[in-house]
Scaffold this active site. Structure first.
Site, PDB file in Angstrom:
ATOM      1  N   ARG A 360       0.803  -1.227   0.000  1.00  0.00           N
ATOM      2  CA  ARG A 360       0.000   0.000   0.000  1.00  0.00           C
ATOM      3  C   ARG A 360       0.834   1.273   0.000  1.00  0.00           C
ATOM      4  NH1 ARG A 360      -2.529  -3.381   3.857  1.00  0.00           N
ATOM      5  NH2 ARG A 360      -4.408  -4.361   3.007  1.00  0.00           N
ATOM      6  N   VAL A 361       2.078   1.203   0.438  1.00  0.00           N
ATOM      7  CA  VAL A 361       2.898   2.418   0.496  1.00  0.00           C
ATOM      8  C   VAL A 361       4.186   2.295  -0.298  1.00  0.00           C
ATOM      9  CG1 VAL A 361       1.974   3.047   2.741  1.00  0.00           C
ATOM     10  CG2 VAL A 361       4.049   1.689   2.627  1.00  0.00           C
TER      11      VAL A 361
END
Length: 503
Positions: A360-361
């Site tokens: 997600r990052v």
């Protein structure tokens, strides 16, 4: 003797005698790694207690008249009636540069028959996570050396990425390859083994010593034969050791293998301590203890320190990602790498299910060259997986569909990778460039492995400066890309005469 006696008498005469107070309790019950103690009314929660045989314990429940304690040693000499001393201190472990290259237990004692640990200080095993205002966004990449992860599920320094899958599907192998790949970086690597067999831990240590940089690694072992309390505090001890280097401005990779065993040990201790059980008999705070632990992994502001990247491992049963502990950990972390048993048994290793894995990052930290080349690759690979399932029913397909399927098989072939052989950024860029430009589509599938084996030497022979530049910056210029393609064409011509620039 005549010279010593007067000085001894003088020292005794000058000695100031003061009263001292010691808190001493007695063991009421002991067994299975826990003990109930009476006579210590001033004990605080999480205080370290010391039994008369030298075994440390951790006070985990303080009642009106008794204290429940988790033993951090074997406790073989402890019986009902044994004396226990309060220390008024929380449990601490050694930290410092002297731990690098060593194998320790969860209390910081050496297991490698080496010299005593030279610690700079002793820090508490349970510390609060950094505040939000003290953190920076995750912007720097952490290269694992695995093409399928670095191109499809990129990781960043300060991220928490869960590695999840069934038993014996290669979860630890991915973490070990990530540690080995840091031999060319400046990262400190800490491997925490929770409830693992001694033989499995030994394999990890030997692999890192043979292929990696063990002088920048710490191995914290709470093996399957260790007391339950020692296994329980293993990840906390490892995290405290990592925080020392983080606070010095260093970047740390922390592997916790694995949190499923950690949850089981915590459930065992909680039931022995007669805490009320919840779902699947786990105590109600099992989510909290894992969230509190993993929240300590973060990328601090540059003026406060470095980063801790956490790679916790979790085991599933029959691929069930909706079980209690897996769903807890998926919701806590910044993404997951899911290893599918079906892919593993088909020989696709690493057996990463790209569709069910996510970072997600990490996308914003990806090396620019890999990011550009992987954008189209993800779509092509997803389309191939759908088409392959469709064609298994024996359906007639047109030439365009056949071409996509053959192209997808080449993508899958370059994503496969042997254990303990992480690739540099330049090698990954070369592979992605070859498959992205469809250079491999006409190469017989059984020769793709030979192409992969020969690509590294060919790139370093043909364009060494470009390789160094790509490894250092993560980006590739147009002239360098042309040099890479020329080296790829030359290698393909050797493997399949008649192919190359026109391939």
């Amino acid at each position: 003797m005549a010279a010593w006696l007067p000085s001894a008498r003088r020292r005794l005469r000058d000695l100031e005698v003061r009263p001292s107070v010691q808190h001493i309790g007695l063991v009421e019950r002991v067994g299975d790694g826990v003990a109930t103690i009476s006579g210590l009314p001033l004990t605080r929660l999480d205080e370290m207690l010391l039994f008369e045989d030298g075994t440390p314990g951790l006070a985990v429940h303080v009642g009106e008249s008794t204290v429940n304690c988790v033993l951090l040693g074997s406790g073989e000499g402890i019986v009902a009636g044994s004396r226990v001393h309060g220390t008024a201190e929380v449990f601490r472990v050694p930290v410092g540069e002297g731990l690098l290259g060593r194998v320790l237990d969860s209390t910081g004692q050496p297991l490698d028959d080496g010299p005593p640990i030279k610690a700079e200080r002793h820090d508490p095993v349970d510390r609060p996570a950094p505040a939000i205002v003290d953190r920076d966004p995750v912007t720097r990449p952490l290269m694992t050396g695995l093409t399928v992860i670095d191109s499809m599920i990129p990781l960043g320094r300060g991220q928490r990425e869960l590695i999840i899958g069934d038993r014996k599907t290669g979860k630890t192998a991915i973490a070990v390859d990530a540690i080995i790949n840091q031999r060319a970086s400046d990262l400190i690597c800490i491997y925490a083994a929770v409830g693992q067999k001694t033989s499995a831990v030994s394999q990890v240590i030997e692999a890192v010593r043979e292929y990696g940089a063990p002088e920048r690694c710490i191995f914290v072992v709470g093996g399957a034969d260790a007391p339950p309390g020692a296994q329980w505090i293993t990840p906390y001890s490892a995290c405290t050791m990592a925080e020392y280097f983080r606070d010095k401005g260093r970047d740390v990779l922390l592997v916790i293998d694995d949190l499923t065993h950690h949850a089981i040990i915590y459930r065992q201790l909680s039931l022995l301590l007669r805490r009320p059980p919840g779902r699947e008999a786990y105590p109600g705070d099992v989510f909290y203890i894992h969230a509190r632990l993993l929240e300590r992994a973060a990328n601090l502001s540059s003026d406060l320190g470095g980063s801790i990247t956490a790679l916790p491992i979790a085991e599933t049963q029959a691929g069930n990602l909706t079980a209690y502990i897996p769903t807890n950990l998926i919701s806590i972390t910044d993404g997951q790498i899911y290893l599918e048993p079906k892919l593993f048994y088909e020989g696709q290793k690493p057996a990463v299910n790209v569709g069910m894995s996510v970072s997600r990052v990490g996308g914003q930290t990806q090396a620019p060259a890999i990011k550009r080349l992987a954008e189209r690759l993800k779509l092509d690979y997803a389309q191939f997986l759908e088409l392959e399932v469709f064609t298994r029913f024996g359906t007639m397909v047109d030439e365009r569909t056949k071409a996509r399927i053959e192209h997808g098989r080449r993508i899958r072939a370059i994503l496969a990778q042997p254990e303990y052989r992480p690739l540099s950024v330049a090698e990954q860029v070369g592979l992605l460039l070859a498959v992205g430009e469809r250079k491999l589509d006409d190469l017989p599938l059984d020769r793709v492995e030979r192409f992969k084996a020969g690509l590294r030497d060919r790139l370093h022979e043909s364009c060494p400066r470009a390789c160094v530049h790509v490894d250092e910056t993560g980006d590739i210029s147009e002239p360098e890309q042309s040099d890479f393609l020329a080296a790829i064409d030359a290698l393909l011509t050797e493997l399949a005469p008649g192919q190359g620039a026109g391939g």
